[in-house]
Design an enzyme around this catalytic site. Structure first.
Site, mmCIF file in Angstrom:
data_model
loop_
_atom_site.group_PDB
_atom_site.id
_atom_site.type_symbol
_atom_site.label_atom_id
_atom_site.label_comp_id
_atom_site.label_asym_id
_atom_site.label_seq_id
_atom_site.Cartn_x
_atom_site.Cartn_y
_atom_site.Cartn_z
ATOM 1 C CG HIS A 1 3.219 0.668 -5.518
ATOM 2 N ND1 HIS A 1 3.507 1.635 -4.476
ATOM 3 C CD2 HIS A 1 3.620 -0.598 -5.053
ATOM 4 C CE1 HIS A 1 4.009 0.987 -3.481
ATOM 5 N NE2 HIS A 1 4.200 -0.374 -3.958
ATOM 6 N N GLY B 1 0.801 -1.139 -0.066
ATOM 7 C CA GLY B 1 0.004 -0.016 0.117
ATOM 8 C C GLY B 1 0.820 1.307 -0.043
#
Ligand code: PAF
Length: 281
Positions: A37, A31
């Site tokens: 990402h 996260g």
């Protein structure tokens, strides 16, 4: 995009996707998503019919005194960013869901985990390989996507996939960098403005190492000294390691030969950053 927290619902959803014959691209994360990402996710979306990510800060890969508690978490922000990439599913389980009371099975890759980050973070890769195995079993992906920034992690997981005959394609994509070359990482958030500015020395030193190699330097100690001198220009930098290893086995080299990984870990205050480049000589 569905956000799933429990394993039973995840299994149901993945079964539906598989039944339709759709390919699954999977990006495991902890996260606090950043551009690195997102670039993995966009590629996974392009190359597969269905794109899933996991968001799970895995306690098993953090040692005592490391930043498990402080690790940045912001699911609402991650959800928004994931949506922007066309993500179809976020799996975001609790620690209890992944490791219920009595949990006792671990996956270990030997040798490749002994040096580099494995030496300074004992047990770290055991935590990574265990959680990633569980996530692969749950998501049943056709293709998985990892960043080159965590080079040792990528080598270790590739070996695990190969050794355990996991039926998936393992894809490693280049490190995503800020304008001044700092590798993107969720941990960059911890840096003070001054440390953040100084952290650009990491990539600067790696680029200089590449230049020396291109010009013909082969002596590892000479290259390591140049890297160390450049990093030491930053007042807050404490070097944990600078290593030059063979990508075949991650063993230290005396002279550059074949495909070499130059990897480093440096602390700025309490923040530990890693970076690397791969050279072919
Ligand atoms: O690279 C990471 O973020 C983590 O190590 C991973 C692969 C998601 C496992 O927890």
């Amino acid at each position: 995009m569905e956000i799933i927290k429990d394993i039973a619902r995840l299994r149901e959803r993945i079964r539906e996707v598989k039944k339709k014959g759709l390919s699954i691209g999977f990006v495991p994360t902890m996260g606090y998503l950043h551009e690195g990402h997102l670039s993995l996710m966009k590629t996974a979306k392009k190359e597969n019919d269905f794109m899933a990510i996991s968001i799970f800060v895995n306690p098993l890969q953090f040692g005592a005194g490391e930043d498990f508690e402080e690790y940045p978490r912001d699911l609402a922000r991650d959800e928004m960013l994931a949506r922007s990439t066309g993500c179809d599913l976020i799996f975001s389980p609790s620690v209890k869901e992944m490791y219920p009371t009595g949990y006792g099975t671990f996956v270990e890759v030997k040798k490749l985990t002994e040096g580099l980050c494995g030496a300074s973070r004992p047990g770290h890769f055991l935590g990574v390989t265990t959680v990633v195995t569980k996530l692969f079993n749950l998501l049943r992906p056709d293709r998985v996507y990892f960043g080159q920034k965590d080079a040792q992690q990528a080598f270790v997981l590739k070996k695990m996939v190969n050794d355990l005959n996991m039926d998936l394609e393992f894809i490693v994509l280049p490190t995503f960098r800020e304008d001044d070359g700092l590798a993107m990482s969720s941990r960059n958030k911890y840096l003070t403005p001054e440390q953040r500015k100084e952290a650009a020395v990491l990539y600067k030193s790696l680029k200089q190492a590449r230049k020396l190699a291109v010009e013909g330097e082969r002596n590892v100690e000479v290259i390591k000294k140049v890297i160390s001198d450049i990093i030491s220009e930053a007042g807050h930098a404490q070097i944990e390691y600078i290593e030059i290893v063979d990508t075949q086995n991650l063993r230290s080299l005396h002279m550059l030969k074949g495909e070499c990984l130059i990897a480093l870990a440096v602390k700025f205050g309490q923040t530990r950053l890693i970076d690397n480049i791969i050279l072919e000589v």
